[in-house]
Design a protein around this motif. Structure first.
Motif, PDB file in Angstrom:
ATOM      1  N   GLY A 298       3.296  14.621  17.688  1.00 44.52           N
ATOM      2  CA  GLY A 298       4.454  14.435  16.821  1.00 44.52           C
ATOM      3  C   GLY A 298       4.262  13.410  15.712  1.00 44.52           C
ATOM      4  O   GLY A 298       3.296  12.644  15.695  1.00 44.52           O
ATOM      5  N   ARG A 299       5.210  13.422  14.774  1.00 47.11           N
ATOM      6  CA  ARG A 299       5.062  12.628  13.550  1.00 47.11           C
ATOM      7  C   ARG A 299       5.065  11.131  13.785  1.00 47.11           C
ATOM      8  O   ARG A 299       4.406  10.388  13.046  1.00 47.11           O
ATOM      9  N   ASP A 300       5.792  10.661  14.757  1.00 51.05           N
ATOM     10  CA  ASP A 300       5.777   9.219  15.002  1.00 51.05           C
ATOM     11  C   ASP A 300       4.373   8.744  15.345  1.00 51.05           C
ATOM     12  O   ASP A 300       3.947   7.659  14.915  1.00 51.05           O
ATOM     13  N   ARG A 301       3.640   9.547  16.107  1.00 47.97           N
ATOM     14  CA  ARG A 301       2.265   9.193  16.445  1.00 47.97           C
ATOM     15  C   ARG A 301       1.348   9.405  15.239  1.00 47.97           C
ATOM     16  O   ARG A 301       0.388   8.650  15.051  1.00 47.97           O
ATOM     17  N   TRP A 302       1.641  10.428  14.444  1.00 45.78           N
ATOM     18  CA  TRP A 302       0.798  10.652  13.269  1.00 45.78           C
ATOM     19  C   TRP A 302       0.805   9.434  12.338  1.00 45.78           C
ATOM     20  O   TRP A 302      -0.239   9.057  11.803  1.00 45.78           O
ATOM     21  N   ARG A 303       1.967   8.841  12.179  1.00 46.75           N
ATOM     22  CA  ARG A 303       2.077   7.698  11.253  1.00 46.75           C
ATOM     23  C   ARG A 303       1.298   6.480  11.742  1.00 46.75           C
ATOM     24  O   ARG A 303       1.053   5.551  10.969  1.00 46.75           O
ATOM     25  N   GLN A 304       0.900   6.484  12.996  1.00 46.74           N
ATOM     26  CA  GLN A 304       0.131   5.380  13.564  1.00 46.74           C
ATOM     27  C   GLN A 304      -1.375   5.592  13.445  1.00 46.74           C
ATOM     28  O   GLN A 304      -2.156   4.717  13.823  1.00 46.74           O
ATOM     29  N   LEU A 305      -1.786   6.738  12.920  1.00 47.30           N
ATOM     30  CA  LEU A 305      -3.216   6.992  12.739  1.00 47.30           C
ATOM     31  C   LEU A 305      -3.780   6.059  11.664  1.00 47.30           C
ATOM     32  O   LEU A 305      -3.038   5.500  10.852  1.00 47.30           O
ATOM     33  N   PRO A 306      -5.122   5.860  11.654  1.00 48.55           N
ATOM     34  CA  PRO A 306      -5.727   4.961  10.659  1.00 48.55           C
ATOM     35  C   PRO A 306      -5.360   5.380   9.233  1.00 48.55           C
ATOM     36  O   PRO A 306      -5.468   6.564   8.881  1.00 48.55           O
ATOM     37  N   HIS A 307      -4.928   4.416   8.442  1.00 50.96           N
ATOM     38  CA  HIS A 307      -4.531   4.705   7.059  1.00 50.96           C
ATOM     39  C   HIS A 307      -5.765   4.633   6.152  1.00 50.96           C
ATOM     40  O   HIS A 307      -5.892   3.743   5.300  1.00 50.96           O
ATOM     41  N   ALA A 308      -6.647   5.607   6.321  1.00 59.16           N
ATOM     42  CA  ALA A 308      -7.957   5.550   5.676  1.00 59.16           C
ATOM     43  C   ALA A 308      -7.897   5.707   4.159  1.00 59.16           C
ATOM     44  O   ALA A 308      -8.830   5.306   3.458  1.00 59.16           O
ATOM     45  N   PHE A 309      -6.829   6.273   3.640  1.00 54.19           N
ATOM     46  CA  PHE A 309      -6.738   6.537   2.197  1.00 54.19           C
ATOM     47  C   PHE A 309      -5.974   5.463   1.438  1.00 54.19           C
ATOM     48  O   PHE A 309      -5.722   5.625   0.235  1.00 54.19           O
ATOM     49  N   ASP A 310      -5.618   4.389   2.107  1.00 57.86           N
ATOM     50  CA  ASP A 310      -4.822   3.362   1.422  1.00 57.86           C
ATOM     51  C   ASP A 310      -5.517   2.797   0.195  1.00 57.86           C
ATOM     52  O   ASP A 310      -4.876   2.560  -0.841  1.00 57.86           O
ATOM     53  N   ASP A 311      -6.845   2.577   0.273  1.00 60.52           N
ATOM     54  CA  ASP A 311      -7.550   2.002  -0.859  1.00 60.52           C
ATOM     55  C   ASP A 311      -7.571   2.956  -2.054  1.00 60.52           C
ATOM     56  O   ASP A 311      -7.597   2.518  -3.216  1.00 60.52           O
ATOM     57  N   LEU A 312      -7.564   4.275  -1.794  1.00 62.48           N
ATOM     58  CA  LEU A 312      -7.559   5.246  -2.880  1.00 62.48           C
ATOM     59  C   LEU A 312      -6.167   5.449  -3.474  1.00 62.48           C
ATOM     60  O   LEU A 312      -6.009   5.575  -4.688  1.00 62.48           O
ATOM     61  N   LEU A 313      -5.159   5.464  -2.604  1.00 61.20           N
ATOM     62  CA  LEU A 313      -3.807   5.801  -3.043  1.00 61.20           C
ATOM     63  C   LEU A 313      -2.960   4.584  -3.373  1.00 61.20           C
ATOM     64  O   LEU A 313      -2.004   4.694  -4.129  1.00 61.20           O
ATOM     65  N   ASP A 314      -3.276   3.458  -2.777  1.00 53.17           N
ATOM     66  CA  ASP A 314      -2.503   2.241  -3.021  1.00 53.17           C
ATOM     67  C   ASP A 314      -3.428   1.095  -3.370  1.00 53.17           C
ATOM     68  O   ASP A 314      -3.493   0.072  -2.678  1.00 53.17           O
TER      69      ASP A 314
ATOM     70  N   GLY B 228     -18.485  17.417 -10.797  1.00 55.70           N
ATOM     71  CA  GLY B 228     -19.615  16.538 -11.057  1.00 55.70           C
ATOM     72  C   GLY B 228     -19.905  15.564  -9.944  1.00 55.70           C
ATOM     73  O   GLY B 228     -20.459  14.489 -10.187  1.00 55.70           O
ATOM     74  N   GLY B 229     -19.542  15.902  -8.718  1.00 54.47           N
ATOM     75  CA  GLY B 229     -19.815  15.012  -7.594  1.00 54.47           C
ATOM     76  C   GLY B 229     -18.851  13.856  -7.479  1.00 54.47           C
ATOM     77  O   GLY B 229     -19.061  12.952  -6.658  1.00 54.47           O
ATOM     78  N   ALA B 230     -17.778  13.850  -8.273  1.00 53.29           N
ATOM     79  CA  ALA B 230     -16.778  12.780  -8.218  1.00 53.29           C
ATOM     80  C   ALA B 230     -15.428  13.383  -7.854  1.00 53.29           C
ATOM     81  O   ALA B 230     -15.072  14.462  -8.326  1.00 53.29           O
ATOM     82  N   LEU B 231     -14.686  12.677  -7.012  1.00 48.14           N
ATOM     83  CA  LEU B 231     -13.387  13.161  -6.530  1.00 48.14           C
ATOM     84  C   LEU B 231     -12.265  12.218  -6.938  1.00 48.14           C
ATOM     85  O   LEU B 231     -12.399  10.995  -6.845  1.00 48.14           O
ATOM     86  N   CYS B 232     -11.174  12.808  -7.381  1.00 45.35           N
ATOM     87  CA  CYS B 232      -9.955  12.041  -7.647  1.00 45.35           C
ATOM     88  C   CYS B 232      -8.870  12.545  -6.706  1.00 45.35           C
ATOM     89  O   CYS B 232      -8.541  13.736  -6.709  1.00 45.35           O
ATOM     90  N   VAL B 233      -8.346  11.649  -5.881  1.00 42.40           N
ATOM     91  CA  VAL B 233      -7.231  11.957  -4.986  1.00 42.40           C
ATOM     92  C   VAL B 233      -6.042  11.133  -5.442  1.00 42.40           C
ATOM     93  O   VAL B 233      -6.134   9.907  -5.544  1.00 42.40           O
ATOM     94  N   GLU B 234      -4.924  11.799  -5.723  1.00 42.44           N
ATOM     95  CA  GLU B 234      -3.742  11.098  -6.209  1.00 42.44           C
ATOM     96  C   GLU B 234      -2.477  11.649  -5.569  1.00 42.44           C
ATOM     97  O   GLU B 234      -2.444  12.818  -5.154  1.00 42.44           O
ATOM     98  N   SER B 235      -1.447  10.812  -5.534  1.00 39.01           N
ATOM     99  CA  SER B 235      -0.139  11.285  -5.112  1.00 39.01           C
ATOM    100  C   SER B 235       0.497  12.064  -6.248  1.00 39.01           C
ATOM    101  O   SER B 235       0.484  11.635  -7.405  1.00 39.01           O
ATOM    102  N   ALA B 236       1.039  13.242  -5.917  1.00 35.75           N
ATOM    103  CA  ALA B 236       1.761  14.052  -6.904  1.00 35.75           C
ATOM    104  C   ALA B 236       3.241  14.085  -6.580  1.00 35.75           C
ATOM    105  O   ALA B 236       3.947  15.034  -6.929  1.00 35.75           O
ATOM    106  N   GLY B 237       3.716  13.032  -5.905  1.00 30.69           N
ATOM    107  CA  GLY B 237       5.117  12.956  -5.557  1.00 30.69           C
ATOM    108  C   GLY B 237       5.393  13.539  -4.182  1.00 30.69           C
ATOM    109  O   GLY B 237       4.474  13.846  -3.417  1.00 30.69           O
TER     110      GLY B 237
END
Length: 391
Positions: A372-388, A297-306
Motif C-alpha cells: 500500500g501507499r503508506d509503505r510506498w512513501r517510506q521507500l528510499p527517496h532516490a530521486f530527490d537530488d534530481l527532482l529537488d 545522446g546518453g544524457a537523461l533529464c527527469v523532471e516533474s510535469a505537475g
C-alpha cells in the motif's frame, strides 16, 4: 491594406544542420513568388548584438543589428522578431515570410511568440530541415551547446542531442535535404537512416526539398496549442511499436509504480540503451507526481510535469486542457487513474527483450505493491537530488 491583403503568412524553418536549413530556405525563396527570409545570426552575439538579415530569391534586401537583452542572444531574437515581421507585413510586398532560425534555436520557443502577435501575422507552418544521414550522429552527440559554440544564452545548458531531438519532434513538416543538396560530399542516407527519422517523427510530413512542395506545405496552417500538447509529457503523441530496416521503436507500458532505488540504479543502462527515449512515469514514493523522461545522446533529464489528473480535486479538472483530459481518459485505470508507465525507446539495434526485462525489474514486486501507499512513501527517496536539487 485591409482584410486578406494585410495578412502576412509566416513560416518557421529551423534545424541544427545549418547547411540543410539554408538549402530548404533557398528552395522556398525560389519556388514561392514574393517570399522573403528573415534570419537572426546569434554567432555575432559576442559583439553585444545579434545580426539580422532580410533576403529574397535575388539576394540581400537589408540588414541590421539587434542589441542583446540581459546578455542573452535568444532574448534579443524574441524582442526583435515580431517588430521586423510587422514591418514586412506593413510593406505589403510579400506573400510569405520565412523565419530562418539560427542553429540551436528551437521552433517551440519561437512559434508561440509569432502566433501571439496576431494580425496581420499568421503562423502557417513550422519545419525542421534535416539531412537523414546525420540524424543518428546528431542524436548521439552528447556535447554541450556551449562547448560546440552553439549556446543561445549564457545559461544555456542544453546538449546537441537533446536540442536536435526537440527540433525534430515539434514541427509538422520535416524538410529532407540530402548531403549533395547541402554542398557536401558526406555519406548518403540509407534505409536505416530514413526509417529512424520516420519513427522519431511519426506525425510529421516528410517533404524532399528538391521536389518543390515545401513552400506550399508551409502555407497550410499551424496550430500552436495542438503542437504544444503533442510534445507535453502528460499527453505527448509518442511513437508506436515499429521495426523496419534495422531501426526499432520499443513501447513499454505498465500500471504499477517504479521502486525508486531500483530505477535509479538502472538509469545509466536505460539511458544508453537507445538513441532517443522519452515518455512519462511514476514513482512509488511520489505517487501524485507525473514525471517526464527525456533522453538523447546518453544524457537523461527527469523532471516533474505537475500532478497526475487522478491526484487533482474534481473542481480543478476544468482548468486542465481538453487534450490532456482526453489523453488521460483513453487508459484510465480504476485504481490509479491516469498514473502509468509509458516510455518509448528508438534506436538502430535495439534490445527489446533486455530493455523490457530491466524495466520490469524496477517495478514494485507483488509484496511491495500490496503493502500500500503508506509503505510506498517510506521507500528510499532516490530521486530527490534530481527532482529537488539544493540551490
Amino acid at each position: 491594406m485591409s482584410g486578406d491583403q494585410a495578412r502576412l503568412p509566416v513560416a518557421i524553418v529551423g534545424g541544427l544542420h545549418a547547411d540543410a536549413r539554408r538549402a530548404a530556405v533557398e528552395e522556398i525563396l525560389r519556388t514561392v513568388p514574393g517570399s522573403v527570409a528573415l534570419h537572426h545570426d546569434l554567432t555575432s552575439a559576442v559583439d553585444s548584438a545579434v545580426h539580422r538579415t532580410v533576403r529574397d530569391a535575388d539576394g540581400l534586401l537589408g540588414s541590421g543589428n539587434a542589441p542583446l537583452v540581459n546578455d542573452c542572444a535568444c532574448c534579443a531574437l524574441r524582442e526583435d522578431l515580431v517588430p521586423e515581421l510587422l514591418r514586412l507585413a506593413e510593406a505589403g510586398r510579400h506573400r510569405l515570410a520565412v523565419v530562418e532560425l539560427w542553429d540551436s534555436v528551437e521552433p517551440q520557443g519561437m512559434a508561440p511568440v509569432i502566433a501571439a502577435a496576431g494580425a496581420p501575422l499568421a503562423l502557417t507552418g513550422v519545419a525542421t530541415a534535416v539531412d537523414p544521414a546525420l540524424v543518428l550522429p546528431y542524436l548521439s552527440n552528447s556535447d554541450d551547446l556551449a562547448d560546440a559554440g552553439l549556446a543561445a544564452a549564457p545559461t544555456d545548458q542544453r546538449t546537441v542531442a537533446d536540442t536536435f531531438a526537440r527540433q525534430l519532434e515539434y514541427p509538422t513538416v520535416i524538410a529532407l535535404v540530402e548531403g549533395s543538396l547541402c554542398g557536401e560530399d558526406g555519406e548518403v542516407a540509407d534505409e536505416t537512416d530514413h526509417a529512424l527519422l520516420a519513427q522519431l517523427t511519426p506525425g510529421a510530413r516528410k517533404i524532399r526539398v528538391a521536389g518543390g512542395a515545401l513552400g506550399a506545405a508551409l502555407l497550410a496552417g499551424f496550430d500552436v496549442a495542438a503542437a504544444a500538447a503533442r510534445v507535453h509529457p502528460a499527453c505527448a503523441l509518442l511513437p508506436q511499436e515499429c521495426d523496419e530496416h534495422g531501426a526499432s521503436t520499443f513501447v513499454w507500458r505498465r500500471e504499477r509504480p517504479f521502486h525508486p532505488q531500483r530505477l535509479y540504479t538502472a538509469l545509466e543502462d536505460l539511458t544508453c540503451a537507445a538513441a532517443r527515449s522519452r515518455g512519462r512515469f511514476w514513482l512509488a514514493d511520489r505517487p501524485d507526481t507525473l514525471l517526464s523522461w527525456d533522453a538523447a545522446g546518453g544524457a537523461l533529464c527527469v523532471e516533474s510535469a505537475g500532478p497526475w489528473l487522478a491526484a487533482l480535486p474534481d473542481a480543478a479538472w476544468e482548468m486542465v486542457p481538453a487534450e490532456r483530459r482526453l489523453a488521460a481518459s483513453v487508459d484510465w485505470h480504476p485504481e490509479h487513474g491516469d498514473r502509468c508507465q509509458y516510455l518509448t525507446f528508438i534506436s538502430p539495434g535495439l534490445d527489446r527483450d533486455g530493455l523490457s526485462a530491466l524495466l520490469d525489474s524496477c517495478l514494485l514486486t507483488d509484496d511491495e505493491y500490496t503493502a500500500g501507499r503508506d509503505r510506498w512513501r517510506q521507500l528510499p527517496h532516490a530521486f530527490d537530488d534530481l527532482l529537488d536539487p539544493v540551490t
